[in-house]
Motif scaffolding. Structure first.
Motif, PDB file in Angstrom:
ATOM      1  N   LYS A   1      -6.101 -43.641  22.353  1.00 32.66           N
ATOM      2  CA  LYS A   1      -6.463 -43.102  21.692  1.00 32.66           C
ATOM      3  C   LYS A   1      -6.205 -41.377  22.391  1.00 32.66           C
ATOM      4  N   ALA A   2      -7.289 -41.743  22.634  1.00 29.13           N
ATOM      5  CA  ALA A   2      -7.694 -40.159  23.552  1.00 29.13           C
ATOM      6  C   ALA A   2      -6.225 -39.542  23.596  1.00 29.13           C
ATOM      7  N   ASP A   3      -5.305 -40.704  24.395  1.00 35.25           N
ATOM      8  CA  ASP A   3      -3.741 -39.471  24.633  1.00 35.25           C
ATOM      9  C   ASP A   3      -3.227 -39.327  23.486  1.00 35.25           C
ATOM     10  N   PHE A   4      -3.227 -39.860  22.565  1.00 26.05           N
ATOM     11  CA  PHE A   4      -2.405 -39.826  20.914  1.00 26.05           C
ATOM     12  C   PHE A   4      -3.373 -38.252  20.229  1.00 26.05           C
ATOM     13  N   SER A   5      -4.638 -37.988  20.418  1.00 27.02           N
ATOM     14  CA  SER A   5      -5.624 -36.496  19.834  1.00 27.02           C
ATOM     15  C   SER A   5      -4.544 -35.817  20.539  1.00 27.02           C
ATOM     16  N   ALA A   6      -4.601 -36.532  21.424  1.00 26.66           N
ATOM     17  CA  ALA A   6      -3.946 -34.740  22.823  1.00 26.66           C
ATOM     18  C   ALA A   6      -2.990 -34.619  22.416  1.00 26.66           C
TER      19      ALA A   6
ATOM     20  N   ALA B   1      -7.900 -31.301  25.717  1.00 23.13           N
ATOM     21  CA  ALA B   1      -8.137 -31.873  24.155  1.00 23.13           C
ATOM     22  C   ALA B   1      -8.132 -33.623  24.401  1.00 23.13           C
ATOM     23  N   GLY B   2      -8.550 -33.555  26.481  1.00 21.15           N
ATOM     24  CA  GLY B   2      -9.235 -34.866  26.161  1.00 21.15           C
ATOM     25  C   GLY B   2      -7.612 -35.972  26.536  1.00 21.15           C
ATOM     26  N   GLY B   3      -6.326 -35.035  27.053  1.00 22.91           N
ATOM     27  CA  GLY B   3      -5.756 -36.156  27.457  1.00 22.91           C
ATOM     28  C   GLY B   3      -5.707 -37.560  28.913  1.00 22.91           C
ATOM     29  N   LYS B   4      -5.440 -37.651  29.177  1.00 24.70           N
ATOM     30  CA  LYS B   4      -5.972 -39.158  29.621  1.00 24.70           C
ATOM     31  C   LYS B   4      -4.926 -39.866  30.775  1.00 24.70           C
ATOM     32  N   THR B   5      -3.146 -39.571  30.390  1.00 28.48           N
ATOM     33  CA  THR B   5      -2.131 -39.616  30.936  1.00 28.48           C
ATOM     34  C   THR B   5      -1.153 -39.431  30.294  1.00 28.48           C
ATOM     35  N   LYS B   6       0.001 -39.802  31.681  1.00 31.09           N
ATOM     36  CA  LYS B   6       1.313 -39.317  31.025  1.00 31.09           C
ATOM     37  C   LYS B   6       1.701 -39.420  29.204  1.00 31.09           C
ATOM     38  N   MET B   7       0.484 -40.672  28.647  1.00 34.92           N
ATOM     39  CA  MET B   7       1.115 -40.795  27.056  1.00 34.92           C
ATOM     40  C   MET B   7       1.137 -39.478  26.088  1.00 34.92           C
ATOM     41  N   ALA B   8       0.497 -38.621  26.381  1.00 30.25           N
ATOM     42  CA  ALA B   8      -0.194 -37.398  25.150  1.00 30.25           C
ATOM     43  C   ALA B   8       1.138 -36.873  26.062  1.00 30.25           C
ATOM     44  N   THR B   9       1.217 -36.043  27.210  1.00 31.78           N
ATOM     45  CA  THR B   9       2.515 -35.578  26.800  1.00 31.78           C
ATOM     46  C   THR B   9       4.156 -35.931  26.581  1.00 31.78           C
TER      47      THR B   9
END
Length: 549
Positions: free
Chosen positions: A12-17, A325-333
């Protein structure tokens, strides 16, 4: 606690970021392509590869890669010199292959030698540059390229002249959108229940709606030059036609190889700097292997060159936006890369409704977080050897470009280290009594040739009729030239001034003889509790102390 998190642990956080980074990346990709003299879609390709390919292969959880602003001048000159974009793409493939080789031979360890004050200075300078470059967009002056981060811009302006030009071209509509967007970004998260929707996304939607509302008002409406400008293909065939392939027959061209080597070196240095800076910003303080990053970047640049993209590096602007923006893992990039691909193929017309003023608001907040006053205060408290290289790095990057600024910061940092090293070759101690003074020089752990001048001056200024103890118990290394200086003083200069020299603690490997059979009085002096530190390797301070007694 294991700081590594799985790819889907914070979806959730990664998609948002990823969504936030995607919105920022679109104009940056297009702007860098424009500044580089390349097809606009080439910037989108490199953003997509940076997100999907490098994002998957990289060991960094938060770094975001994309077209490199630091390479715009190199790309612009190379395309002109090589004469065709497809020939330039061959150089990008070569540069990527060389990066892959650098990673395989573990050349990434050079990143361990970048001083922290220079890295902090780079981050701070990037924050200042973001603010200075985005202020014109915030007020509706969009003449300069969105991806141009150098002081002297390709349009003939510089950072400050662009600001002055913006004053004469203020758009009330763009300014209103910027102010409202900043307000939303800062305060949306404080609204219960509604804060599940990312504030930057709310700001973007609000900016689109406001511009639509302004459309009937001549004073407030924004023209197309104030909006995102993404190429809109008429069909799937047109979309595929935007991809370009390298001219493989140019592989024997000497200039292609020179460009490839240049890309490999500049992109590698910029990536290593940005990845280390990203690790410093990571709230979880995770470590990224520089060698793995070079390999990931190498593969990414090979793929980018093969399908018509620009050179790629890790990019601190997008990486810091990801963290904020709250990214946590490489899923965000990877999410940002997937969104770039989907939207470039399916809905480019919708993205072209986003005001650049809204995106400027997102970047202004990001830039402020990188260069807050508290950072300057903290660096100042760390002392001049940290503060001076930090300030030099900040000023140099703002007024030149990233790599020149880093180089100057490194030079000043090395000079500061050398100066500090020269002053810490020994500790001068003096017993607290007036007659028959004895002086003790306690050598530091490392005494290199850089310390020779300081030690020589100190020994030459010793007063007559004293007992001088040179203590090497704490040393792990003493340079040969320094040992020669000590021998010469003991055997030649000291007898001329009636100085009794006591050598103690010197290891056998130094090939210098310790003084044997100290008298009880001399042993008592060596262990006297009244001995105190007066100076640390500074012969001028030593002289001052001797003259006072």
């Amino acid at each position: 606690m294991n700081k590594q998190t799985s790819l889907f642990s914070n979806i959730k956080a990664d998609f948002s970021a990823g969504l936030v980074v995607f919105l920022i990346a679109v104009p940056l990709c297009l702007g860098i392509a424009l500044a580089s003299g390349a097809p606009l879609f080439a910037g989108m390709i490199s953003g997509i590869i940076g997100g999907l390919v490098i994002g998957f292969l990289s060991g960094s959880q938060l770094s975001v890669s994309g077209p490199a602003a630091g390479l715009t001048a190199v790309v612009l000159v190379a395309i002109t010199k090589l004469g065709a974009f497809d020939i330039f793409l061959m150089a990008v493939v070569i540069g990527g292959a060389l990066q892959l080789i650098l990673g395989l031979i573990k050349a990434g360890t050079v990143a361990n030698y970048f001083p922290s004050n220079v890295i902090t200075g780079m981050l701070t300078a990037i924050g200042i540059i973001i603010i200075l470059k985005q202020l014109p967009h915030a007020f509706g002056y969009d003449a300069n390229s969105e991806g141009d981060f150098t002081f002297f811009q390709v349009d003939g302006d510089n950072t400050f002249s662009a600001l002055l030009s913006a004053v004469n071209h203020i758009s009330i509509g763009a300014t209103l959108i910027t102010v409202i967007s900043i307000f939303i970004i800062l305060y949306w998260s404080k609204i219960p229940k509604l804060n599940v929707v990312p504030a930057p996304l709310v700001a973007v939607i609000t900016g689109i709606l406001l511009n639509m509302a302004f459309s009937g008002n001549e004073l407030l409406a924004l023209g197309s030059n104030h909006l995102v400008s993404l190429p809109v293909p008429g069909s799937f065939g047109d979309f595929i036609g935007q991809f370009t392939f390298p001219n493989f027959s140019s592989i024997s061209n000497k200039d292609v190889w020179i460009t490839g080597v240049t890309i490999a070196i500049v992109a590698s240095v910029e990536t290593l700097l940005n990845v280390e800076a990203t690790d410093k910003l990571d709230p979880m303080k995770r470590y990224t292997s520089p060698n793995r990053e070079l390999k990931a970047q190498g593969v990414g640049n090979i793929v980018s060159g093969l399908i018509g993209g620009l050179p790629i590096t890790s990019v601190i602007v997008r990486s810091s936006a990801n963290i904020n923006a709250g990214g946590k893992t490489k899923m965000a990039t990877m999410t940002h890369g997937a969104l770039l691909l989907i939207c470039a193929a399916l809905i480019p017309a919708l993205l072209n409704k986003i005001p650049l003023a809204t995106l400027a608001a997102v970047l202004l907040v990001t830039g402020y977080k990188l260069c807050k006053i508290s950072i300057f205060k903290e660096m100042f408290k760390n002392g001049k050897y940290q503060w001076v290289p930090f300030v030099v790095t900040v000023v140099a990057i703002v007024f030149t470009d990233l790599l020149i600024g880093i180089a100057l910061g490194m030079v000043v940092s090395v000079l500061a280290i050398l100066r500090g090293n020269m002053k810490s070759s020994y500790y001068f101690r003096k017993e607290k009594y007036h007659s028959g003074d004895s002086i003790r020089l306690e050598l530091a752990q490392e005494v290199s040739f850089l310390n020779k001048a300081s030690i020589l001056l100190t020994l030459d200024h010793m007063p007559e009729n004293i007992t001088l103890v040179i203590d090497a118990h704490k040393t792990a290394y003493i340079d040969f030239d320094v040992l020669q200086t000590i021998r010469e003083f003991k055997d030649i200069k000291a007898p001329q001034k009636n100085i009794k020299v006591i050598l103690t603690g010197f290891k056998t490997v130094y090939n210098i003889q310790n003084t044997p059979d100290l008298t009880p009085e001399e042993q008592s002096r060596l262990s006297s509790p009244q001995v105190h530190t007066i100076s640390s390797g500074n012969h001028k301070e030593l002289l001052k102390e001797l003259q006072l007694n």
